[in-house]
Design a protein around this motif. Structure first.
Motif, mmCIF file in Angstrom:
data_model
loop_
_atom_site.group_PDB
_atom_site.id
_atom_site.type_symbol
_atom_site.label_atom_id
_atom_site.label_comp_id
_atom_site.label_asym_id
_atom_site.label_seq_id
_atom_site.Cartn_x
_atom_site.Cartn_y
_atom_site.Cartn_z
ATOM 1 N N CYS A 219 0.833 -1.204 0.000
ATOM 2 C CA CYS A 219 0.000 0.000 0.000
ATOM 3 C C CYS A 219 0.867 1.252 0.000
ATOM 4 N N LEU B 165 -5.772 1.437 -1.511
ATOM 5 C CA LEU B 165 -6.690 1.071 -0.426
ATOM 6 C C LEU B 165 -7.053 -0.409 -0.489
ATOM 7 N N LEU B 166 -7.216 -0.925 -1.695
ATOM 8 C CA LEU B 166 -7.494 -2.359 -1.845
ATOM 9 C C LEU B 166 -6.305 -3.194 -1.377
ATOM 10 N N TYR C 103 -4.174 -2.273 0.839
ATOM 11 C CA TYR C 103 -4.145 -2.170 2.299
ATOM 12 C C TYR C 103 -5.087 -3.207 2.912
ATOM 13 N N ALA C 104 -6.294 -3.322 2.348
ATOM 14 C CA ALA C 104 -7.274 -4.286 2.869
ATOM 15 C C ALA C 104 -6.731 -5.708 2.772
ATOM 16 N N ASP C 105 -6.039 -6.015 1.670
ATOM 17 C CA ASP C 105 -5.473 -7.350 1.509
ATOM 18 C C ASP C 105 -4.379 -7.606 2.537
ATOM 19 N N LEU D 21 -4.062 -6.149 5.431
ATOM 20 C CA LEU D 21 -4.686 -6.235 6.748
ATOM 21 C C LEU D 21 -5.259 -7.629 6.986
ATOM 22 N N ASN D 22 -5.803 -8.233 5.939
ATOM 23 C CA ASN D 22 -6.348 -9.579 6.038
ATOM 24 C C ASN D 22 -5.255 -10.611 6.317
#
Length: 323
Positions: A134, A167-168, A170-172, A174-175
């Motif tokens: 990210c 942002l996508l 980042y979400a990955d 975070l998962n």
């Protein structure tokens, strides 16, 4: 450098690029807060570190292709992209538009190659370095937004697409993140919050590019403040975890703590201006000096590490887990 220090330097992992990122973002924050002399000093230091690390990474590609490819597969390799964009953004603010544009082209050329390699090898229960997917992406957004008034609106619009991708990513990340790192990480766990602050800075710079009007500008302003709020909340949580489980002693990954501290300060200062929220300026200045103190402490630890390595005659850098 003498032979031992040169050996120590060449043994540093890609994570050492966080030192360039940390120093460069402090330069941006010091410039934004009006401390121009200190900002230029930090910029010169960041530039020198960038040249040394870039030269070493290029030399490794010639000297040991296998090791170079192994390093390029790790998230820490993306510090090369992030550090280049941070340095470019500060140079653009200094008026060196041509040099900043060259750095943007260089970072944009390297970014997809490293990003694909990292994503292919990214596993589960990863440390905070995974959020560099990210950070590197949003670094391109920041530099593109800063250069947009000089090059064209299309650059900011392209940056908005990358912003959404960041942002996508980042979400990955975070998962995949191992949340136990908040209490046990050696320093790079701070990137989990720093990446969100960097996203807020990217949004603030897009907002400040002058491209967006009306509802588009309103949405981007709200996005900036929401992301900054998440970044500040992460800052508080990570700081509390440091108080509960202090991790003293120098580790090269501590530069990945300094960078998010500086990034949160820079994002807060930028949002204060672009989103027109005056009280954020005061908060940003407080956070900036916390980041400066952290930089000085980490630099002191680095100096002691170099000295200890010279005295032992075995100046290798601390090992950093490969992802």
């Amino acid at each position: 450098m003498n032979e031992r220090v040169t050996s120590w330097w060449s043994g540093l992992p890609p994570a050492a690029g966080s030192a360039v990122m940390a120093t460069g973002i402090l330069s941006v924050g010091l410039h934004t807060s009006g401390h121009e002399v200190l900002s230029v000093v930090a910029l010169c230091l960041a530039g020198a570190l960038w040249v040394l690390l870039a030269a070493d990474f290029a030399a490794l590609a010639v000297r040991d292709r296998g090791q170079w490819e192994a390093r390029a597969d790790t998230p820490s390799a993306l510090t090369a992209v992030a550090a280049t964009t941070v340095l470019g953004a500060r140079l653009a603010l200094l008026g060196w538009t041509v040099v900043a544009t060259v750095l943007l082209v260089l970072a944009a050329a390297v970014w997809p190659l490293l990003l694909v390699a990292v994503l292919r090898h990214l596993g589960r229960r990863v440390p905070g370095a995974a959020f560099l997917v990210c950070v590197a992406t949003q670094g391109l957004v920041v530099l593109a937004a800063v250069l947009a008034p000089h090059i064209g609106d299309w650059l900011a619009r392209a940056g908005l697409v990358l912003f959404a991708l960041g942002l996508l990513l980042y979400a990955d990340a975070l998962n995949r993140f191992d949340f136990r790192q908040v209490l046990t990480g050696a320093g790079d766990h701070w990137i989990s919050g720093g990446a969100m602050a960097f996203s807020a800075l990217a949004a603030a710079e897009l907002l400040d590019s002058g491209v967006w009007v009306g509802d588009q500008r309103a949405v981007l302003r709200t996005t900036t403040l929401v992301l900054l709020g998440i970044g500040l909340a992460s800052y508080v949580v990570l700081m509390a975890a440091e108080a509960v489980r202090p991790r003293l002693g120098y580790d090269v990954r501590r530069w990945a703590t300094v960078f998010p501290l500086g990034m949160t300060a820079a994002a807060t200062l930028s949002a204060a201006d672009s989103a027109d929220v005056a009280w954020l300026d005061t908060l940003g200045r407080v956070l900036l000096w916390i980041a400066v103190a952290a930089w000085l402490l980490t630099a002191y630890g680095l100096a002691r590490s170099v000295r200890a390595g010279r005295e032992r005659g075995n100046p290798g850098a601390p090992a950093v887990p490969e992802l």
